[in-house]
Scaffold this motif. Structure first.
Motif, mmCIF file in Angstrom:
data_model
loop_
_atom_site.group_PDB
_atom_site.id
_atom_site.type_symbol
_atom_site.label_atom_id
_atom_site.label_comp_id
_atom_site.label_asym_id
_atom_site.label_seq_id
_atom_site.Cartn_x
_atom_site.Cartn_y
_atom_site.Cartn_z
ATOM 1 N N ILE A 1 32.315 45.987 39.946
ATOM 2 C CA ILE A 1 32.630 46.319 38.678
ATOM 3 C C ILE A 1 31.618 45.527 37.635
ATOM 4 C CG2 ILE A 1 34.482 44.436 38.723
ATOM 5 C CD1 ILE A 1 34.690 47.874 36.847
ATOM 6 N N VAL B 1 34.858 39.360 36.099
ATOM 7 C CA VAL B 1 35.373 40.542 35.403
ATOM 8 C C VAL B 1 36.843 40.486 35.385
ATOM 9 C CG1 VAL B 1 35.584 43.018 34.796
ATOM 10 C CG2 VAL B 1 33.240 41.818 35.410
ATOM 11 N N ILE C 1 40.697 42.535 35.306
ATOM 12 C CA ILE C 1 41.287 43.848 35.416
ATOM 13 C C ILE C 1 42.770 43.675 35.150
ATOM 14 C CG2 ILE C 1 41.453 46.057 36.680
ATOM 15 C CD1 ILE C 1 39.304 45.320 38.259
ATOM 16 N N SER D 1 39.453 51.885 31.298
ATOM 17 C CA SER D 1 39.214 52.612 32.483
ATOM 18 C C SER D 1 39.090 54.332 32.088
ATOM 19 C CB SER D 1 40.538 52.745 33.498
ATOM 20 O OG SER D 1 41.756 52.994 32.788
ATOM 21 N N LEU E 1 39.953 45.918 30.689
ATOM 22 C CA LEU E 1 38.771 44.969 31.522
ATOM 23 C C LEU E 1 38.144 44.061 30.126
ATOM 24 C CD1 LEU E 1 36.966 48.223 32.885
ATOM 25 C CD2 LEU E 1 38.683 46.621 34.077
#
Lengths: 131, 274
Positions: free
Chosen positions: B62, B72, B74, B217, B229
């Protein structure tokens, strides 16, 4: 899928589809909302509706006749603009189908425009495999 | 299921259709069949070994999408949740931030910031242009001049901009904004909403010196809605360690501690990660 295609190729595809879309919009004689070509978006094109015509009436016609959803004008742009999304899982023919739906929708909804925007996109796409 | 259990709501009849619906809105975008098929599997145990292997692969990949070697996060959320996370981890009520009226989504992010008590310097715009780097520079330079005795940072703690304004089709030029901040020699954090640009328009979190990138997403990642994110710089991590606001669900540290072993502090959006 992004890894298979490579991010650079994905960016180039979006740039190419955005350029084809803008050529179509200009050929229809309609106005692109974004005023600075250096700031054109590669994921969507917002189109200004000619005065006296409602963007939502046009979008409703496109949905009912051609089963295509176009982006709504948000907040102060409500009714005044519509948005063509050219982002995500898209190829040349999906884009051409999209532009054909917009062009036919303009006719169906009685929105003044010049014909031939879709043809502009066809010419651009068939002549440019990459930007 | 819910729909099946409830009495039918009266909606206008929809004519039967042939062929595929064209979803040409600027997101949520068309989800490729391959991804739909990948998701069409039983939900697995998010505390089990298979899930840990899955997340290891995701976290390894990612960062490349954001253009960062750094962390990152999520979240199971919409992009709006990721906006909120960027704010509550790094800022506190009363903090001054600089934002720009590029369109509807910039207005919504401003509204959210104000609900957290941030003092927003809002630069008006006509919804046909992006963020003007010269205005960034002049506002920050003015901020430093008018904050005598304060640190070199001035009073403005963050510059918050939308990369691709989904309501107008205008893309602001982030590298020019970064350079404007540097020319003003200002220490504000740079936060960028990449919700509709991520994985579609060239974006480089680390190279462009962005501190928090806010994504989701359902656009360029071609997934259904459901993941929010945050890509985070070292500077933003340090700001989070020193302060921010009371937070729990959106806490980066909790997430990072759990993610390190392949897990989440609470239930993730399991099937969206397949």
């Amino acid at each position: 899928m992004l890894r298979e295609q490579g991010l650079a190729a994905v960016f180039a595809r979006h740039a190419r589809h955005a350029e084809a879309t803008r050529r179509a919009v200009r050929a229809w004689g309609l106005e692109i909302l974004c005023a600075d070509p250096a700031e054109y978006s590669n994921v969507l094109t917002a189109v200004v509706m000619p005065a006296g015509h409602d963007a939502d009436t046009f979008r409703a016609a496109v949905l009912s006749r051609f089963d295509m959803s176009l982006g709504v004008g948000l907040a102060k742009l409500a009714g005044k603009a519509f948005r063509i999304g050219h982002v995500g899982d898209l190829n040349d023919l999906t884009l051409v189908g999209t532009l054909a739906g917009v062009e036919m929708g303009l006719t169906v909804a009685g929105v003044p425009h010049r014909p031939g925007g879709t043809q502009e996109a066809l010419t651009f796409l068939s002549g440019n495999s990459q930007l | 299921m819910l729909r099946a259990m409830q009495p039918a709501v009266k909606t206008p009849p929809v004519a039967p259709r042939s062929g595929r619906h064209f979803l040409q809105i600027p997101g949520p975008t068309n989800v490729p069949d391959r991804i739909l098929r990948a998701m069409d599997r039983p939900t697995i145990d998010h505390r089990g070994p298979e899930f840990a292997r899955l997340t290891a692969e995701i976290f390894a990949g990612i960062g490349q999408v954001f253009g960062t070697p750094g962390p990152v996060i999520i979240f199971p959320s919409s992009g709006t949740g990721a906006w909120e996370a960027a704010i509550v981890n790094t800022l506190k009520p009363g903090d001054r931030v600089l934002m720009f009226e590029t369109g509807h989504f910039a207005m919504l992010w401003k509204k959210l910031a104000e609900r957290f008590g941030l003092a927003v310097d809002f630069v008006a715009g006509d919804w046909r242009h992006g963020v003007d780097p010269e205005v960034v520079e002049s506002r920050l330079a003015e901020d430093r001049r008018s904050s005598p005795g304060a640190s070199a940072d001035g009073a403005i703690k963050a510059v918050m901009v939308v990369h691709n304004e989904t309501s107008t089709g205008v893309t602001s030029r982030i590298p020019l904004i970064r350079r404007a901040i540097d020319r003003a020699q200002h220490g504000a954090l740079l936060m960028v909403d990449v919700i509709s640009s991520l994985a579609s328009i060239d974006y480089r979190h680390a190279e462009w010196g962005v501190d928090v990138s806010v994504g989701c997403s359902q656009k360029g990642l071609m997934l259904p809605p459901g993941l929010g994110l945050n890509a985070i710089s070292d500077k933003a991590l340090a700001a989070a360690k020193q302060g921010g606001m009371p937070r729990s669900y959106w806490d980066w540290e909790d997430m990072r501690r759990n993610n390190a072993s392949g897990f989440f502090p609470y239930t993730p959006a399991t099937n969206l990660l397949y």
